[in-house]
Design an enzyme around this catalytic site. Structure first.
Site, PDB file in Angstrom:
ATOM      1  N   SER A  89      24.604 -31.688 -26.803  1.00 37.98           N
ATOM      2  CA  SER A  89      25.854 -30.979 -26.187  1.00 37.98           C
ATOM      3  C   SER A  89      26.224 -31.403 -24.544  1.00 37.98           C
ATOM      4  O   SER A  89      25.284 -31.552 -24.198  1.00 37.98           O
ATOM      5  CB  SER A  89      25.560 -29.457 -25.929  1.00 37.98           C
ATOM      6  OG  SER A  89      26.143 -29.144 -24.966  1.00 37.98           O
TER       7      SER A  89
ATOM      8  N   HIS B 222      28.281 -33.980 -29.172  1.00 36.46           N
ATOM      9  CA  HIS B 222      29.154 -32.267 -29.480  1.00 36.46           C
ATOM     10  C   HIS B 222      29.926 -32.961 -27.899  1.00 36.46           C
ATOM     11  O   HIS B 222      28.785 -32.227 -27.413  1.00 36.46           O
ATOM     12  CB  HIS B 222      27.798 -31.023 -29.695  1.00 36.46           C
ATOM     13  CG  HIS B 222      28.356 -30.229 -29.676  1.00 36.46           C
ATOM     14  ND1 HIS B 222      28.657 -29.359 -30.599  1.00 36.46           N
ATOM     15  CD2 HIS B 222      28.968 -29.091 -29.007  1.00 36.46           C
ATOM     16  CE1 HIS B 222      28.926 -28.270 -30.666  1.00 36.46           C
ATOM     17  NE2 HIS B 222      29.521 -27.709 -29.297  1.00 36.46           N
TER      18      HIS B 222
ATOM     19  N   ASP C 169      31.691 -29.762 -25.939  1.00 34.28           N
ATOM     20  CA  ASP C 169      31.657 -28.215 -25.554  1.00 34.28           C
ATOM     21  C   ASP C 169      33.104 -27.999 -24.850  1.00 34.28           C
ATOM     22  O   ASP C 169      33.075 -29.110 -23.398  1.00 34.28           O
ATOM     23  CB  ASP C 169      30.868 -28.023 -24.915  1.00 34.28           C
ATOM     24  CG  ASP C 169      29.979 -27.503 -25.949  1.00 34.28           C
ATOM     25  OD1 ASP C 169      30.173 -26.913 -26.638  1.00 34.28           O
ATOM     26  OD2 ASP C 169      28.334 -27.381 -25.733  1.00 34.28           O
TER      27      ASP C 169
ATOM     28  N   MET D 163      35.802 -26.190 -23.040  1.00 31.37           N
ATOM     29  CA  MET D 163      36.157 -24.866 -22.474  1.00 31.37           C
ATOM     30  C   MET D 163      36.966 -24.473 -21.914  1.00 31.37           C
ATOM     31  O   MET D 163      37.397 -25.270 -20.799  1.00 31.37           O
ATOM     32  CB  MET D 163      34.709 -23.649 -22.108  1.00 31.37           C
ATOM     33  CG  MET D 163      33.866 -23.950 -22.812  1.00 31.37           C
ATOM     34  SD  MET D 163      32.511 -23.814 -21.517  1.00 31.37           S
ATOM     35  CE  MET D 163      31.184 -24.397 -22.518  1.00 31.37           C
TER      36      MET D 163
ATOM     37  N   HIS E 298      33.526 -29.004 -29.964  1.00 26.48           N
ATOM     38  CA  HIS E 298      33.715 -27.362 -29.775  1.00 26.48           C
ATOM     39  C   HIS E 298      34.551 -26.437 -29.013  1.00 26.48           C
ATOM     40  O   HIS E 298      34.288 -26.500 -27.587  1.00 26.48           O
ATOM     41  CB  HIS E 298      32.205 -27.031 -29.881  1.00 26.48           C
ATOM     42  CG  HIS E 298      31.953 -25.522 -29.927  1.00 26.48           C
ATOM     43  ND1 HIS E 298      30.848 -25.232 -29.597  1.00 26.48           N
ATOM     44  CD2 HIS E 298      32.322 -24.586 -30.711  1.00 26.48           C
ATOM     45  CE1 HIS E 298      30.945 -23.902 -28.943  1.00 26.48           C
ATOM     46  NE2 HIS E 298      32.148 -24.084 -29.798  1.00 26.48           N
TER      47      HIS E 298
ATOM     48  N   MET F 189      36.276 -23.858 -26.904  1.00 22.00           N
ATOM     49  CA  MET F 189      36.015 -22.194 -27.072  1.00 22.00           C
ATOM     50  C   MET F 189      37.583 -22.058 -26.067  1.00 22.00           C
ATOM     51  O   MET F 189      36.890 -22.299 -25.206  1.00 22.00           O
ATOM     52  CB  MET F 189      35.016 -22.200 -26.390  1.00 22.00           C
ATOM     53  CG  MET F 189      33.825 -22.551 -26.995  1.00 22.00           C
ATOM     54  SD  MET F 189      32.303 -22.760 -26.004  1.00 22.00           S
ATOM     55  CE  MET F 189      32.353 -24.853 -26.133  1.00 22.00           C
TER      56      MET F 189
ATOM     57  N   MET G 251      26.804 -19.280 -33.477  1.00 19.52           N
ATOM     58  CA  MET G 251      26.417 -19.583 -32.249  1.00 19.52           C
ATOM     59  C   MET G 251      25.221 -18.288 -32.577  1.00 19.52           C
ATOM     60  O   MET G 251      25.253 -17.465 -32.665  1.00 19.52           O
ATOM     61  CB  MET G 251      27.826 -18.608 -31.218  1.00 19.52           C
ATOM     62  CG  MET G 251      28.846 -19.724 -30.873  1.00 19.52           C
ATOM     63  SD  MET G 251      28.681 -21.488 -30.770  1.00 19.52           S
ATOM     64  CE  MET G 251      27.978 -20.747 -28.677  1.00 19.52           C
TER      65      MET G 251
ATOM     66  N   ASP H  70      24.021 -23.827 -32.512  1.00 17.39           N
ATOM     67  CA  ASP H  70      24.396 -23.896 -31.101  1.00 17.39           C
ATOM     68  C   ASP H  70      23.961 -22.516 -30.153  1.00 17.39           C
ATOM     69  O   ASP H  70      24.626 -21.794 -29.807  1.00 17.39           O
ATOM     70  CB  ASP H  70      26.341 -24.324 -31.070  1.00 17.39           C
ATOM     71  CG  ASP H  70      26.614 -24.821 -29.910  1.00 17.39           C
ATOM     72  OD1 ASP H  70      25.337 -24.981 -28.957  1.00 17.39           O
ATOM     73  OD2 ASP H  70      27.576 -25.006 -29.516  1.00 17.39           O
TER      74      ASP H  70
HETATM   75  C1  DX5 Z   1      27.777 -22.579 -25.144  1.00 19.29           C
HETATM   76  C2  DX5 Z   1      28.001 -24.283 -25.913  1.00 19.29           C
HETATM   77  C3  DX5 Z   1      26.580 -25.186 -26.412  1.00 19.29           C
HETATM   78  C4  DX5 Z   1      25.886 -25.132 -25.511  1.00 19.29           C
HETATM   79  C5  DX5 Z   1      24.060 -25.350 -25.492  1.00 19.29           C
HETATM   80  O1  DX5 Z   1      28.701 -22.283 -25.229  1.00 19.29           O
HETATM   81  O2  DX5 Z   1      28.455 -24.262 -27.160  1.00 19.29           O
HETATM   82  O3  DX5 Z   1      26.662 -26.138 -26.752  1.00 19.29           O
HETATM   83  O4  DX5 Z   1      26.543 -25.699 -24.307  1.00 19.29           O
HETATM   84  O5  DX5 Z   1      23.102 -25.807 -24.434  1.00 19.29           O
HETATM   85  P1  DX5 Z   1      22.357 -25.168 -24.807  1.00 19.29           P
HETATM   86  O6  DX5 Z   1      21.232 -25.639 -26.115  1.00 19.29           O
HETATM   87  O7  DX5 Z   1      21.206 -25.143 -22.932  1.00 19.29           O
HETATM   88  O8  DX5 Z   1      22.155 -23.511 -25.015  1.00 19.29           O
HETATM   89 ZN    ZN Z   2      28.719 -25.812 -28.396  1.00 18.14          ZN
END
Ligand code: DX5
Ligand code: ZN
Length: 234
Positions: A20, A45, A47, A49, A78, A80, A149, A184
Site C-alpha cells: 500500500s 496498491h 489508496d 482518499m 482503491h 475511498m 476491509m 486490506d
Molecule cells: C486503509 C488503506 C490500507 C492501508 C493499509 O484505509 O486502505 O491500504 O493503508 O495499511 P496497513 O497495512 O498499515 O494497515
Molecule cells: Zn487500500
C-alpha cells in the site's frame, strides 16, 4: 492486452502481496518504486482518499499518472471517495489496471462496475468492516475483485479486525473461482495466514512492508506465511 486481462493474469495460485503506497516515502517515490520492483512485488496498491468518504486525504490521478511513468507494475487503485463515477475516467487515463469502489459510496454499483470493465480495467468492490456481505451479493458477478476491509478505511497502521475472516470465508463460497479476493488493513505475518485460510489471495500490506528494514525480506515473509497457511487447509 487490456489492463483488466493483465491484472487477472496475476493470479497464478501464489499469494499476491500488494504494498500500500499510502505508507511509502512520497518524497522519494522513484526510489520507493525501484526498491519495490527489486523486492519482487508484482503489483502496487494505490489508496485514494478524498477527506469526505474517509477522514483523510491522500493523492489522486495526477500522482498516479506520474507513478505510471516510473514502472510497468500493475496498479490496484482503491478509491475511498464519494461519487467515484464523476472521476472514473481520470483514474482510467492515469493508468490504473484495477479500480475498486466502495459499496458504501455507491449502494447500487452495477452500472459503475460495468463501466470500469468496459474501459478495459478490472472492476473491484470493497466493503467496510461494518457492512455485511449480503449487501454486495447481488453485484458479485460484476466484480473481478472483491476487497474486504479489515480496518476502518482512512489510515494505515491500524489493528486487524478479525470479523474480516468470516466475511472472506463467506465470500469465497459465493464468488467464481476466478474472482480475486482481497483483504486490506493490518496485514502482517501473523494475520496473513488466517486470511489465506479464509480464501483471500491478494493481501494489501502497508506498515508491514514500509516499516521493515528490507522490503524484499518483508514481502517474502508475508508470501511464505500466506502460502504455508493456505496449503495447511487442503
Ligand atoms: C486503509 C488503506 C490500507 C492501508 C493499509 O484505509 O486502505 O491500504 O493503508 O495499511 P496497513 O497495512 O498499515 O494497515
Ligand atoms: Zn487500500
Amino acid at each position: 492486452m487490456s489492463p483488466r486481462i493483465r491484472f487477472r493474469q496475476l493470479v497464478d495460485g501464489s499469494p499476491l502481496i500488494a504494498p500500500s503506497m499510502l505508507k511509502c516515502d512520497f518524497g522519494n517515490l522513484h526510489r520507493e518504486v525501484e526498491l519495490l520492483e527489486a523486492a519482487g512485488v508484482r503489483l502496487l496498491h494505490l489508496d485514494v482518499m478524498d477527506a469526505h468518504f474517509v477522514p483523510n486525504l491522500s493523492y489522486g490521478p495526477m500522482v498516479i499518472e506520474r507513478m505510471r511513468q516510473l514502472t510497468d507494475l500493475p496498479f490496484d487503485a482503491h478509491l475511498m471517495i464519494s461519487e467515484p463515477e464523476r472521476y472514473l475516467d481520470d483514474y482510467v487515463s492515469a493508468g490504473c489496471d484495477a479500480i475498486t469502489i466502495h459499496v458504501e459510496a455507491v449502494p447500487e454499483p452495477s452500472a459503475l462496475l460495468c463501466r470500469i470493465r468496459e474501459a478495459g480495467v478490472a472492476s473491484g468492490l470493497a466493503i467496510n468492516p461494518g457492512t455485511p456481505v449480503e449487501q454486495i451479493t447481488p453485484f458479485l458477478p460484476d466484480c473481478d475483485l472483491v476487497l474486504v476491509m479489515s480496518v476502518e478505511p482512512g489510515f494505515g497502521g491500524q489493528k486487524f479486525i478479525p470479523s474480516a475472516l468470516e466475511k472472506l470465508a463467506q465470500l469465497k463460497q459465493l464468488v467464481s473461482p476466478e474472482t480475486i479476493l482481497s483483504v486490506d488493513g493490518g496485514i502482517d505475518v501473523a494475520t496473513i495466514g488466517p486470511c489465506a485460510q479464509s480464501g483471500a489471495n491478494l493481501f494489501v500490506a502497508g506498515s508491514s512492508i514500509f516499516e521493515a528494514p528490507d522490503y524484499r525480506e518483508a514481502a517474502v515473509q508475508l508470501s511464505e506465511s500466506a502460502s504455508a497457511a493456505a496449503s495447511s487447509t487442503i
